[in-house]
Design a protein around this motif. Structure first.
Motif, PDB file in Angstrom:
ATOM      1  N   HIS A   1      -1.853  -1.724   0.363  1.00 12.07           N
ATOM      2  CA  HIS A   1      -1.888  -2.664  -0.752  1.00 12.07           C
ATOM      3  C   HIS A   1      -0.654  -2.475  -1.632  1.00 12.07           C
ATOM      4  O   HIS A   1       0.028  -3.452  -1.985  1.00 12.07           O
ATOM      5  CB  HIS A   1      -3.185  -2.464  -1.542  1.00 12.07           C
ATOM      6  N   LEU A   2      -0.346  -1.235  -1.974  1.00 14.07           N
ATOM      7  CA  LEU A   2       0.859  -0.958  -2.757  1.00 14.07           C
ATOM      8  C   LEU A   2       2.106  -1.424  -2.009  1.00 14.07           C
ATOM      9  O   LEU A   2       2.998  -2.050  -2.596  1.00 14.07           O
ATOM     10  CB  LEU A   2       0.962   0.536  -3.070  1.00 14.07           C
ATOM     11  N   HIS A   3       2.160  -1.126  -0.719  1.00 15.63           N
ATOM     12  CA  HIS A   3       3.321  -1.502   0.083  1.00 15.63           C
ATOM     13  C   HIS A   3       3.512  -3.012   0.103  1.00 15.63           C
ATOM     14  O   HIS A   3       4.645  -3.501  -0.022  1.00 15.63           O
ATOM     15  CB  HIS A   3       3.169  -0.949   1.503  1.00 15.63           C
ATOM     16  N   SER A   4       2.425  -3.770   0.256  1.00 13.43           N
ATOM     17  CA  SER A   4       2.560  -5.230   0.309  1.00 13.43           C
ATOM     18  C   SER A   4       3.153  -5.762  -0.991  1.00 13.43           C
ATOM     19  O   SER A   4       4.019  -6.643  -0.968  1.00 13.43           O
ATOM     20  CB  SER A   4       1.221  -5.908   0.630  1.00 13.43           C
ATOM     21  N   HIS A   5       2.717  -5.223  -2.122  1.00 13.18           N
ATOM     22  CA  HIS A   5       3.266  -5.693  -3.406  1.00 13.18           C
ATOM     23  C   HIS A   5       4.702  -5.215  -3.610  1.00 13.18           C
ATOM     24  O   HIS A   5       5.513  -5.935  -4.199  1.00 13.18           O
ATOM     25  CB  HIS A   5       2.361  -5.283  -4.563  1.00 13.18           C
ATOM     26  N   LEU A   6       5.030  -4.045  -3.120  1.00 10.24           N
ATOM     27  CA  LEU A   6       6.410  -3.588  -3.192  1.00 10.24           C
ATOM     28  C   LEU A   6       7.316  -4.514  -2.374  1.00 10.24           C
ATOM     29  O   LEU A   6       8.406  -4.892  -2.823  1.00 10.24           O
ATOM     30  CB  LEU A   6       6.527  -2.146  -2.704  1.00 10.24           C
ATOM     31  N   MET A   7       6.877  -4.892  -1.193  1.00  9.60           N
ATOM     32  CA  MET A   7       7.650  -5.819  -0.365  1.00  9.60           C
ATOM     33  C   MET A   7       7.789  -7.183  -1.052  1.00  9.60           C
ATOM     34  O   MET A   7       8.841  -7.813  -1.006  1.00  9.60           O
ATOM     35  CB  MET A   7       7.007  -5.969   1.012  1.00  9.60           C
ATOM     36  N   MET A   8       6.720  -7.635  -1.714  1.00 10.21           N
ATOM     37  CA  MET A   8       6.783  -8.892  -2.447  1.00 10.21           C
ATOM     38  C   MET A   8       7.751  -8.785  -3.621  1.00 10.21           C
ATOM     39  O   MET A   8       8.510  -9.726  -3.894  1.00 10.21           O
ATOM     40  CB  MET A   8       5.386  -9.298  -2.935  1.00 10.21           C
TER      41      MET A   8
END
Length: 133
Positions: free
Chosen positions: A50-57
């Motif tokens: 979840h953190l990774h997806s928002h970091l990528m966004m």
């Protein structure tokens, strides 16, 4: 399809979607965002994903100089530990700053198809196996 069936803890599908996003650098932002939105849907139940997806966004928004989206992603990065820690996650939510960070969403058909294609690519069944008769 029931919303829970599209949002399992499926890290292989998440990884595939992120890889496809990484390979999409020659595409327009409108073509690239759905990879991240589908990955967010698949990874939001696991804190790290979840953190990774928002970091990528956040990275994509910054690269596009889309400052409202980037600010929304910073806010979401701060909210992720609370949401995952309490289990209060808006399932199906695409994770973009253009939608509420608190509202569950039905998974739109284009994202559903992308997720199903990713599952097929990594060999994850689309639906739970049926018991033998």
């Amino acid at each position: 399809m029931h919303q829970q069936a599209i949002v399992p803890d499926d890290s292989e599908t998440y990884a595939y979607l992120i890889r496809q996003f990484g390979r999409s650098t020659d595409q327009s932002p409108e073509q690239r965002w759905p990879w991240l939105m589908a990955a967010h849907i698949m990874g939001q139940q696991r804190l790290g994903l979840h953190l990774h997806s928002h970091l990528m966004m956040l990275r994509l928004a910054a690269a596009e100089r889309d400052w409202p989206e980037a600010a929304g992603q910073v806010l979401r990065l701060l909210l992720v530990p609370l949401g995952n820690g309490t289990g209060r996650l808006p399932l199906g939510n695409v994770g973009r700053a253009t939608v509420s960070a608190f509202e569950p969403m039905p998974v739109a058909m284009p994202l559903r198809r992308r997720i199903e294609e990713a599952r097929e690519a990594v060999g994850v069944p689309s639906s739970p196996p049926r018991p033998a008769d």
